[in-house]
Design an enzyme around this catalytic site. Structure first.
Site, PDB file in Angstrom:
ATOM      1  N   PRO A   2    -114.831   9.068  23.781  1.00 31.85           N
ATOM      2  CA  PRO A   2    -113.681   9.626  24.492  1.00 31.85           C
ATOM      3  C   PRO A   2    -114.042   9.980  25.932  1.00 31.85           C
ATOM      4  O   PRO A   2    -115.104  10.539  26.200  1.00 31.85           O
ATOM      5  CB  PRO A   2    -113.345  10.876  23.677  1.00 31.85           C
ATOM      6  N   GLU A   3    -113.170   9.628  26.858  1.00 31.09           N
ATOM      7  CA  GLU A   3    -113.393   9.928  28.264  1.00 31.09           C
ATOM      8  C   GLU A   3    -112.514  11.105  28.669  1.00 31.09           C
ATOM      9  O   GLU A   3    -111.853  11.726  27.834  1.00 31.09           O
ATOM     10  CB  GLU A   3    -113.106   8.678  29.102  1.00 31.09           C
ATOM     11  N   LYS A  58    -116.209  15.731  30.224  1.00 29.18           N
ATOM     12  CA  LYS A  58    -115.824  15.293  28.873  1.00 29.18           C
ATOM     13  C   LYS A  58    -116.067  16.377  27.828  1.00 29.18           C
ATOM     14  O   LYS A  58    -116.111  16.095  26.631  1.00 29.18           O
ATOM     15  CB  LYS A  58    -116.602  14.030  28.510  1.00 29.18           C
ATOM     16  N   HIS A 104    -115.863  13.968   6.165  1.00 26.66           N
ATOM     17  CA  HIS A 104    -116.429  14.065   7.512  1.00 26.66           C
ATOM     18  C   HIS A 104    -115.942  15.309   8.257  1.00 26.66           C
ATOM     19  O   HIS A 104    -116.144  15.419   9.467  1.00 26.66           O
ATOM     20  CB  HIS A 104    -116.097  12.807   8.319  1.00 26.66           C
ATOM     21  N   ARG A 126    -119.475   9.832  12.669  1.00 23.66           N
ATOM     22  CA  ARG A 126    -120.785   9.381  13.164  1.00 23.66           C
ATOM     23  C   ARG A 126    -121.711  10.542  13.538  1.00 23.66           C
ATOM     24  O   ARG A 126    -122.909  10.337  13.743  1.00 23.66           O
ATOM     25  CB  ARG A 126    -120.594   8.467  14.381  1.00 23.66           C
ATOM     26  N   LYS A 169    -126.558   3.224  49.738  1.00 24.75           N
ATOM     27  CA  LYS A 169    -126.885   2.961  48.339  1.00 24.75           C
ATOM     28  C   LYS A 169    -126.661   1.486  48.003  1.00 24.75           C
ATOM     29  O   LYS A 169    -125.575   0.949  48.202  1.00 24.75           O
ATOM     30  CB  LYS A 169    -126.026   3.825  47.412  1.00 24.75           C
ATOM     31  N   ARG A 286    -123.330  -2.077  29.411  1.00 26.88           N
ATOM     32  CA  ARG A 286    -121.914  -1.829  29.146  1.00 26.88           C
ATOM     33  C   ARG A 286    -121.079  -3.008  29.611  1.00 26.88           C
ATOM     34  O   ARG A 286    -121.381  -3.649  30.613  1.00 26.88           O
ATOM     35  CB  ARG A 286    -121.439  -0.562  29.861  1.00 26.88           C
TER      36      ARG A 286
END
Length: 296
Positions: A2-3, A58, A104, A126, A169, A286
């Site tokens: 989740p973001e 988050k 869970h 998880r 950068k 990613r």
């Protein structure tokens, strides 16, 4: 994982059920999640009143009346569920009956006050989520928070700030945006979407958006605006329901139906007149989705 928009959605969904309620008992059904629970966590939370819910990056923040804050991270698959202990409905938009496998259910907040007794259940198949508790005055110095950059929707984030962070950068732009020291709470999905909206390639060097004198180029202003827009749109839609994310009411977020590039490999780019195709590459392990034709 989740973001920011997903955590913000969960916070807003839990607020009507939790804010102002007294925790009659915090029930821990195991000794750990990703990390062991803090010593005496149940005793420190039980009997306390929840004075407010917040979010930083988050992380979900539960402020207690004794000056402590319970920190919760959802990990990969964590979610909260609201259960009524009485027939009357809870206020707020987010309320739903039990919706996940009870085996869970690892943490249960037994609450009273307002609409009567109820439970807020943390479910995490998880077990990559975690919880901690710290004095509210010490929150900014906590290891989870002390190095975080500004929120993407806050006034601190601007093109001038990013120019200072990105100057000289060579780091790929997407990697720079995912660095929580630069911006707190941005994740893979929304970085891909913001870069598409601003027509910027995820593989270009972050420093190319800054002049030799250290000033932000116009493209950086557009990027900041795109980040704000995509986060606001995602929060309004209730986040994304990819894989394990679920809202506090048990329903799914709908922003995934508005994806322009994320998880759209091989599909036509939505930029008017572009004619390009969405591609998938891997950066730092990613998946990155973008259109090479219009993102430069």
């Amino acid at each position: 994982m989740p973001e920011l928009p997903e955590v913000e959605t969960v916070k807003r969904g839990l607020a009507p059920a939790m804010e102002g309620a007294r925790v009659t008992r915090l029930e821990l059904r195991r000794r750990d999640l990703r990390f062991p629970f803090p010593d005496a966590l149940a005793e420190r939370v039980s009997g306390r009143t929840i004075v407010g819910l917040g979010r930083r990056a988050k992380y979900l923040l539960v402020d207690l009346d004794d000056g402590n804050t319970l920190i919760s991270h959802l990990g990969m698959s964590g979610s909260f569920r609201i259960e009524e202990g009485a027939a009357s409905a809870m206020p707020g938009e987010f309320h739903h009956a039990r919706s996940k496998d009870e085996k869970h259910d690892h943490v249960v907040f037994h609450l009273e006050g307002g609409g009567g007794p109820r439970r807020v259940v943390y479910n995490d198949p998880r077990r990559f989520g975690f919880m901690d508790i710290v004095g509210r005055a010490d929150l900014s110095a906590h290891p989870f928070f002390r190095d975080l950059g500004p929120e993407p929707t806050g006034n601190e984030l601007g093109a001038t700030y990013l120019a200072e962070r990105f100057r000289d950068k060579a780091q790929p732009l997407k990697s720079a945006l995912l660095d929580q020291k630069n911006i707190a709470g941005l994740g893979n999905i929304y970085v891909c979407e913001a870069l598409w909206r601003s027509h910027l390639s995820p593989i270009r060097a972050a420093g190319t958006l800054v002049t030799s004198g250290g000033r932000p180029k116009q493209q950086l202003d557009l990027l900041v605006a795109s980040i704000r827009e995509v986060i606001a749109d995602a929060i309004a839609a209730g986040g994304s329901s990819l894989r394990d994310h679920i809202r506090a009411d048990g329903s799914l977020g709908y922003f995934q139906h508005s994806f322009s590039v994320y998880d759209r490999e091989g599909q036509a780019c939505g930029t008017p007149g572009c004619g390009g195709t969405v591609a998938r590459i891997v950066q730092a392990g990613r998946s990155t989705f973008y259109c090479a034709a219009c993102q430069k």
